[in-house]
Design an enzyme around this catalytic site. Sequence first.
Site, PDB file in Angstrom:
ATOM      1  N   ALA A   1       9.870  57.532 -43.919  1.00 30.92           N
ATOM      2  CA  ALA A   1      10.226  56.540 -42.900  1.00 30.92           C
ATOM      3  C   ALA A   1      10.968  57.072 -41.678  1.00 30.92           C
ATOM      4  O   ALA A   1      10.984  56.411 -40.641  1.00 30.92           O
ATOM      5  CB  ALA A   1      11.064  55.452 -43.547  1.00 30.92           C
TER       6      ALA A   1
ATOM      7  N   CYS B   1       0.315  62.706 -37.247  1.00 37.02           N
ATOM      8  CA  CYS B   1       0.197  63.026 -35.819  1.00 37.02           C
ATOM      9  C   CYS B   1      -0.452  64.407 -35.682  1.00 37.02           C
ATOM     10  O   CYS B   1      -0.096  65.177 -34.805  1.00 37.02           O
ATOM     11  CB  CYS B   1       1.542  62.934 -35.108  1.00 37.02           C
ATOM     12  SG  CYS B   1       2.810  64.013 -35.771  1.00 37.02           S
TER      13      CYS B   1
HETATM   14  C1  SAM Z   1       6.021  62.014 -39.510  1.00 40.69           C
HETATM   15  S1  SAM Z   1       7.637  61.822 -40.068  1.00 40.69           S
HETATM   16  C2  SAM Z   1       7.716  60.078 -40.300  1.00 40.69           C
HETATM   17  C3  SAM Z   1       7.904  59.285 -39.029  1.00 40.69           C
HETATM   18  C4  SAM Z   1       8.301  57.830 -39.301  1.00 40.69           C
HETATM   19  N1  SAM Z   1       7.313  57.164 -40.124  1.00 40.69           N
HETATM   20  C5  SAM Z   1       8.513  57.038 -38.033  1.00 40.69           C
HETATM   21  O1  SAM Z   1       7.667  56.253 -37.639  1.00 40.69           O
HETATM   22  O2  SAM Z   1       9.585  57.194 -37.422  1.00 40.69           O
HETATM   23  C6  SAM Z   1       7.559  62.436 -41.683  1.00 40.69           C
HETATM   24  C7  SAM Z   1       8.827  62.238 -42.505  1.00 40.69           C
HETATM   25  O3  SAM Z   1       8.511  62.577 -43.853  1.00 40.69           O
HETATM   26  C8  SAM Z   1       9.679  63.015 -44.475  1.00 40.69           C
HETATM   27  N2  SAM Z   1       9.285  63.666 -45.737  1.00 40.69           N
HETATM   28  C9  SAM Z   1       8.787  64.906 -45.943  1.00 40.69           C
HETATM   29  N3  SAM Z   1       8.539  65.114 -47.242  1.00 40.69           N
HETATM   30  C10 SAM Z   1       8.864  63.950 -47.878  1.00 40.69           C
HETATM   31  C11 SAM Z   1       8.838  63.541 -49.257  1.00 40.69           C
HETATM   32  N4  SAM Z   1       8.413  64.365 -50.192  1.00 40.69           N
HETATM   33  N5  SAM Z   1       9.258  62.305 -49.544  1.00 40.69           N
HETATM   34  C12 SAM Z   1       9.708  61.463 -48.585  1.00 40.69           C
HETATM   35  N6  SAM Z   1       9.780  61.823 -47.272  1.00 40.69           N
HETATM   36  C13 SAM Z   1       9.349  63.034 -46.934  1.00 40.69           C
HETATM   37  C14 SAM Z   1      10.304  63.904 -43.423  1.00 40.69           C
HETATM   38  O4  SAM Z   1      11.692  64.072 -43.671  1.00 40.69           O
HETATM   39  C15 SAM Z   1      10.006  63.120 -42.146  1.00 40.69           C
HETATM   40  O5  SAM Z   1      11.101  62.319 -41.796  1.00 40.69           O
END
Ligand code: SAM
Length: 431
Positions: free
Chosen positions: A252, A372
């Site tokens: 998120a 993205c």
């Molecule tokens: C593309 S960003 C998300 C952007 C967000 N949905 C927004 O609209 O602001 C991806 C996110 O996934 C998180 N992430 C990476 N691995 C993860 C995991 N195993 N479980 C939960 N979150 C994870 C990262 O910390 C990062 O904040």
Amino acid sequence: MSTLPGVGTRVLAAKVLDAVVHRGRSLKAELGKVLPQLPDPRDRALLEAMCFGALRQRARYDAALQLWLQKPLGDKDGELRALLLTGFAQIDAMGLPPHAALSVTVEAARALGRPHQAGMVNALLRRAQREGFPTADPAAAWPAWRRKKINLEWGDHAAAIFEASAHAAPLWLRVNRLQGTRDEYDARLHDAAIACAADDALPDALRIDSPVAVTALPGFAEGAASVQDGSAQQVADALSPAPGARVLDACAAPGGKAAHLLERDPALRLLALDVDPRRLNRVRETLARTGGVAEFRAVDAADVQAWWDGEPFDAVLLDAPCTATGIVRRQPDVLLHRTPEDLTSLIALQSRLLDSVWRVVRPGGVLVYATCSILKDENEFQVEAFLKRTPDARAEPLHAGYGHAAGPGRQRLPGERGMDGFFYARMLKLG
Ligand SMILES: C[S@@+](CC[C@H](N)C(=O)[O-])C[C@H]1O[C@@H](n2cnc3c(N)ncnc32)[C@H](O)[C@@H]1O
């Protein structure tokens, strides 16, 4: 020490760029270290514009240095080389008048302990101003392995992808429905003398083409509008949960899409997860500003046992970690830092997340997978493989307003309709 105003800002910009271009550091982290040293917001904006401009147009500026320097700069000249890139960005990408850019950058060479090279900086900047820059293929800024992949996967579109990735993005706003209509916010911008455009296909979006500080946006601090690219705003449309639905936002942070979903329907029961507790705090801040209410858990979304209470979700958003190849114009340093091994581990993480969060979707519920990225391994191939191993998943078609047909999903390419590159796939869980 020089008394010319702005020298310190150029020196800091050169130090940031040197760390990013020559020493593999992250632009965001380096900016985070130096920006607090500049009390005036105009200096902070100037520093950021120099760094982003230099990174986005690196192919042309590198070509100029190669052509104009009789002898390439040595390993010890990293800061000076970075200063030259910031000087080029001021003249070219930012279009500053020469009197505002030249002498202060030459002075910065002295402040960096390079008085013996100040004459060379002066000569190169004057030449750039006089002659302009040699043409260079923007693809040259991309590492060969990625360039190859994009050429292979996107063929005729590849040149436009590289070109769009070398230019600044417009400022996309998402108007908060909880505080008023898009037309009302449009009128507030008009009163503040900020020109914007609406896109019929994006009901909450307004696009501003000239740079504006977010602090100048009416009601920004109170959450009347947020910065979010048009393509990211389409994720809420792709998910379109039923009123009051139970929704999981599995990755998120920083919270843009969660906030959008809650602005559209504050009755949603939304659980926001992120593996990074500090980033999850940003979701809390985002929702506090925009008026959304959610539950939060700092956990690995793939470790379902650790966080799931057993009540299935009507709609799940997996906005997965990815190579960010669709947003190079916003994060130009990703071209310098990511390796083929990073791609391999991201693909494995995405597929682990997909399999795990699928378990919590109720029969008849939906999962939207979004990235993205513009690489097929992370997008259509990833979802194709998921569908193959998941018999109770069926892809639901998305219309052409989401971009090019891409296997079971749709791909927006960078720059199209002014947007970032983004991939969307919507899967229904069969009952
Ligand atoms: C593309 S960003 C998300 C952007 C967000 N949905 C927004 O609209 O602001 C991806 C996110 O996934 C998180 N992430 C990476 N691995 C993860 C995991 N195993 N479980 C939960 N979150 C994870 C990262 O910390 C990062 O904040």
